[in-house]
Scaffold this motif. Structure first.
Motif, PDB file in Angstrom:
ATOM      1  N   UNK A  40       7.916   6.029   2.962  1.00 35.97           N
ATOM      2  CA  UNK A  40       8.838   6.809   3.686  1.00 35.97           C
ATOM      3  C   UNK A  40       9.438   7.924   3.239  1.00 35.97           C
ATOM      4  N   UNK A  41       9.899   7.938   1.907  1.00 38.21           N
ATOM      5  CA  UNK A  41      10.437   8.928   1.005  1.00 38.21           C
ATOM      6  C   UNK A  41       9.380   9.951   0.682  1.00 38.21           C
ATOM      7  N   UNK A  42       8.200   9.340   0.419  1.00 42.59           N
ATOM      8  CA  UNK A  42       7.112  10.511   0.157  1.00 42.59           C
ATOM      9  C   UNK A  42       6.901  11.304   1.264  1.00 42.59           C
ATOM     10  N   UNK A  43       6.750  10.700   2.610  1.00 43.89           N
ATOM     11  CA  UNK A  43       6.535  11.093   3.755  1.00 43.89           C
ATOM     12  C   UNK A  43       7.630  12.399   4.129  1.00 43.89           C
ATOM     13  N   UNK A  44       8.857  11.793   3.632  1.00 42.27           N
ATOM     14  CA  UNK A  44      10.191  12.777   3.870  1.00 42.27           C
ATOM     15  C   UNK A  44      10.349  13.884   2.722  1.00 42.27           C
ATOM     16  N   UNK A  45       8.937  14.271   1.867  1.00 45.40           N
ATOM     17  CA  UNK A  45       9.319  15.173   1.034  1.00 45.40           C
ATOM     18  C   UNK A  45       9.496  14.966  -0.291  1.00 45.40           C
ATOM     19  N   UNK A  46       9.987  14.030  -0.654  1.00 45.05           N
ATOM     20  CA  UNK A  46      10.471  13.500  -2.207  1.00 45.05           C
ATOM     21  C   UNK A  46       9.260  13.341  -2.834  1.00 45.05           C
ATOM     22  N   UNK A  47       9.238  13.694  -4.164  1.00 43.06           N
ATOM     23  CA  UNK A  47       8.391  13.466  -5.040  1.00 43.06           C
ATOM     24  C   UNK A  47       8.298  12.070  -5.728  1.00 43.06           C
ATOM     25  N   UNK A  48       7.723  10.980  -4.818  1.00 47.08           N
ATOM     26  CA  UNK A  48       7.670   9.687  -5.322  1.00 47.08           C
ATOM     27  C   UNK A  48       6.250   9.252  -4.933  1.00 47.08           C
ATOM     28  N   UNK A  49       5.769   8.000  -5.658  1.00 49.75           N
ATOM     29  CA  UNK A  49       4.517   7.620  -5.564  1.00 49.75           C
ATOM     30  C   UNK A  49       4.193   7.021  -4.230  1.00 49.75           C
ATOM     31  N   UNK A  50       2.951   7.284  -3.491  1.00 52.68           N
ATOM     32  CA  UNK A  50       2.684   6.884  -2.229  1.00 52.68           C
ATOM     33  C   UNK A  50       1.627   5.732  -2.243  1.00 52.68           C
ATOM     34  N   UNK A  51       2.115   4.528  -1.997  1.00 55.93           N
ATOM     35  CA  UNK A  51       0.790   3.361  -1.969  1.00 55.93           C
ATOM     36  C   UNK A  51      -0.134   3.814  -1.216  1.00 55.93           C
ATOM     37  N   UNK A  52      -1.442   3.191  -1.788  1.00 60.59           N
ATOM     38  CA  UNK A  52      -2.621   3.395  -1.305  1.00 60.59           C
ATOM     39  C   UNK A  52      -2.873   2.065  -0.195  1.00 60.59           C
ATOM     40  N   UNK A  53      -3.467   2.479   0.950  1.00 58.77           N
ATOM     41  CA  UNK A  53      -3.787   1.391   1.676  1.00 58.77           C
ATOM     42  C   UNK A  53      -5.225   1.173   1.890  1.00 58.77           C
ATOM     43  N   UNK A  54      -5.599  -0.165   2.220  1.00 58.42           N
ATOM     44  CA  UNK A  54      -7.077  -0.394   2.524  1.00 58.42           C
ATOM     45  C   UNK A  54      -7.236   0.027   3.891  1.00 58.42           C
ATOM     46  N   UNK A  55      -8.739  -0.203   4.458  1.00 57.10           N
ATOM     47  CA  UNK A  55      -9.162   0.141   5.811  1.00 57.10           C
ATOM     48  C   UNK A  55      -8.328  -0.476   6.943  1.00 57.10           C
ATOM     49  N   UNK A  56      -7.714  -1.629   6.543  1.00 53.57           N
ATOM     50  CA  UNK A  56      -6.950  -2.317   7.547  1.00 53.57           C
ATOM     51  C   UNK A  56      -5.548  -1.937   7.727  1.00 53.57           C
ATOM     52  N   UNK A  57      -5.199  -1.053   6.643  1.00 53.20           N
ATOM     53  CA  UNK A  57      -3.821  -0.539   6.593  1.00 53.20           C
ATOM     54  C   UNK A  57      -2.737  -1.099   5.473  1.00 53.20           C
ATOM     55  N   UNK A  58      -3.320  -2.274   5.028  1.00 52.47           N
ATOM     56  CA  UNK A  58      -2.359  -3.200   3.992  1.00 52.47           C
ATOM     57  C   UNK A  58      -1.997  -2.274   2.746  1.00 52.47           C
ATOM     58  N   UNK A  59      -1.014  -2.314   2.401  1.00 52.16           N
ATOM     59  CA  UNK A  59      -0.610  -1.778   1.143  1.00 52.16           C
ATOM     60  C   UNK A  59      -0.106  -2.739   0.000  1.00 52.16           C
ATOM     61  N   UNK A  60      -0.200  -3.920   0.279  1.00 53.81           N
ATOM     62  CA  UNK A  60       0.096  -5.018  -0.537  1.00 53.81           C
ATOM     63  C   UNK A  60      -1.482  -5.643  -0.977  1.00 53.81           C
ATOM     64  N   UNK A  61      -1.838  -5.757  -2.261  1.00 53.57           N
ATOM     65  CA  UNK A  61      -2.971  -6.171  -2.546  1.00 53.57           C
ATOM     66  C   UNK A  61      -2.889  -7.230  -3.356  1.00 53.57           C
ATOM     67  N   UNK A  62      -4.263  -7.836  -3.691  1.00 59.76           N
ATOM     68  CA  UNK A  62      -4.197  -8.959  -4.601  1.00 59.76           C
ATOM     69  C   UNK A  62      -5.070  -8.533  -5.833  1.00 59.76           C
ATOM     70  N   UNK A  63      -4.740  -8.818  -7.203  1.00 64.33           N
ATOM     71  CA  UNK A  63      -5.392  -8.290  -8.331  1.00 64.33           C
ATOM     72  C   UNK A  63      -5.287  -9.722  -9.245  1.00 64.33           C
ATOM     73  N   UNK A  64      -6.230 -10.246  -9.883  1.00 62.91           N
ATOM     74  CA  UNK A  64      -5.992 -11.427 -10.613  1.00 62.91           C
ATOM     75  C   UNK A  64      -4.958 -12.499 -10.026  1.00 62.91           C
ATOM     76  N   UNK A  65      -5.107 -12.599  -8.783  1.00 62.65           N
ATOM     77  CA  UNK A  65      -4.514 -13.765  -8.060  1.00 62.65           C
ATOM     78  C   UNK A  65      -2.858 -13.217  -7.950  1.00 62.65           C
ATOM     79  N   UNK A  66      -2.412 -12.130  -8.389  1.00 64.00           N
ATOM     80  CA  UNK A  66      -1.122 -11.727  -8.078  1.00 64.00           C
ATOM     81  C   UNK A  66      -1.088 -10.443  -7.086  1.00 64.00           C
ATOM     82  N   UNK A  67       0.384 -10.459  -6.395  1.00 63.14           N
ATOM     83  CA  UNK A  67       0.476  -9.409  -5.456  1.00 63.14           C
ATOM     84  C   UNK A  67       0.201  -7.958  -6.370  1.00 63.14           C
ATOM     85  N   UNK A  68      -0.291  -6.725  -5.794  1.00 67.90           N
ATOM     86  CA  UNK A  68      -0.471  -5.608  -6.630  1.00 67.90           C
ATOM     87  C   UNK A  68      -0.313  -4.564  -5.489  1.00 67.90           C
ATOM     88  N   UNK A  69      -0.197  -3.335  -6.235  1.00 65.80           N
ATOM     89  CA  UNK A  69       0.169  -2.098  -5.609  1.00 65.80           C
ATOM     90  C   UNK A  69      -0.550  -1.046  -6.277  1.00 65.80           C
TER      91      UNK A  69
END
Length: 316
Positions: free
Chosen positions: A70-99
């Motif tokens: 939301x902040x990135x889309x509002x023009x602030x210099x903050x990281x923008x999470x990457x989404x997968x093909x289904x639009x998910x931005x919470x991922x799983x790596x090594x069995x743990x939630x990840x971004x």
């Protein structure tokens, strides 16, 4: 940031494949901070930061990640999470939630001058104003309730004078939080941890604010106090630094004027900000978790800041 979980290259490659970001070129663990596992990821699509969440639960993560979006889309210099093909931005790596977020340009300015503090004040005010339209809610999980829960865990490690200070300041902050003036403070999403090492510059230009994983809905004044306690003090003694504080506050108020109640309660919130980080650093220092790369912070720093804020309250 730290490394609690070793990420094999094949796990990183699998994530990049899911996100359609090409081939893994480099994977480097990041030392610093004390909450999550972090890596710099270089791939054919660019440079990113991978975070594995060690304490936060998956259901808590959308608040942080969608706030950043939301902040990135509002023009602030903050990281923008990457989404997968289904639009998910919470991922799983090594069995743990990840971004995975884009890596911002610049480097931290650990010895900022007034011009850097002014840029920080302006950006903080813009963050608060843009955040007003964010439609998710989560409390500050390191707020007063957490202080009350955590203080008894660290008290056995303290000397008598430290213990007296911790007990008395916690009582004071509970009393402040029960007042009508405190309830009237403007609030919304806050970063709550916007220290110098969480902000990037190229020269005097602020190019990034990151590490939003302590964010929550709280008073904007508390967020401002956290910044003042890190950016605008003498770092050896914790004493107030007038020129840097004036620059930060002036730039903040050029974007959003403080209310009379905020001005009156700023000394109390400066004490609150110092108490919050003294408690958390005591907790991390005396009750640490194992990590492959970990650099715990000195808890006595914020004890000094708290004593300074009590002895010499800032008057606007």
């Amino acid at each position: 940031m730290a490394v609690f979980t070793e990420v094999p290259p094949e796990e990183a490659r699998a994530l990049l494949q899911r996100l359609q970001l090409g081939e893994l070129l480099a994977l480097q663990g990041i030392v610093g901070g004390i909450e999550n596992t972090n890596y710099f990821v270089t791939c054919s699509a660019g440079e990113f930061v991978l975070t594995l969440f060690e304490r936060l639960r998956p259901e808590q993560l959308p608040f942080y990640l969608y706030l950043m979006q939301h902040l990135a889309q509002g023009g602030l210099p903050v990281p923008n999470p990457r989404a997968d093909a289904q639009g998910n931005i919470v991922h799983s790596v090594c069995g743990k939630p990840a971004a995975l977020v884009n890596r911002l340009p610049g480097k931290s300015q650990l010895a900022p001058g007034p011009q850097h503090c002014a840029a920080m004040g302006q950006t903080l005010a813009r963050l608060h104003l843009v955040g007003r339209s964010f439609d998710r809610h989560q409390p500050n999980l390191r707020g007063l309730a957490w202080w009350n829960e955590t203080a008894p865990l660290v008290l056995p490690y303290l000397g008598p004078q430290q213990a007296d200070l911790l007990r008395s300041e916690l009582a004071y902050q509970n009393a402040v939080a029960a007042t009508a003036d405190y309830a009237a403070l403007p609030r919304g999403p806050v970063h709550a941890d916007l220290f110098r090492d969480n902000v990037l510059f190229e020269g005097e230009k602020l190019t990034g604010c990151f590490d939003f994983y302590f964010a929550g809905v709280d008073t904007w004044l508390f967020d401002l106090a956290v910044c003042l306690n890190d950016w605008c003090i003498d770092w050896a003694t914790g004493a107030h630094h007038p020129a840097r504080a004036q620059a930060l506050l002036g730039a903040y108020e050029a974007e959003r004027k403080l209310t009379d109640t905020e001005r009156a309660l700023l000394p109390a919130m400066l004490r609150a900000g110092a108490l919050r980080f003294w408690i958390s650093r005591l907790w991390d220092f005396y009750l640490p978790r194992e990590a492959a790369l970990l650099a715990p912070h000195d808890p006595t720093h914020f004890e000094r800041v708290l004593r300074e804020r009590i002895a010499h309250p800032l008057q606007l």
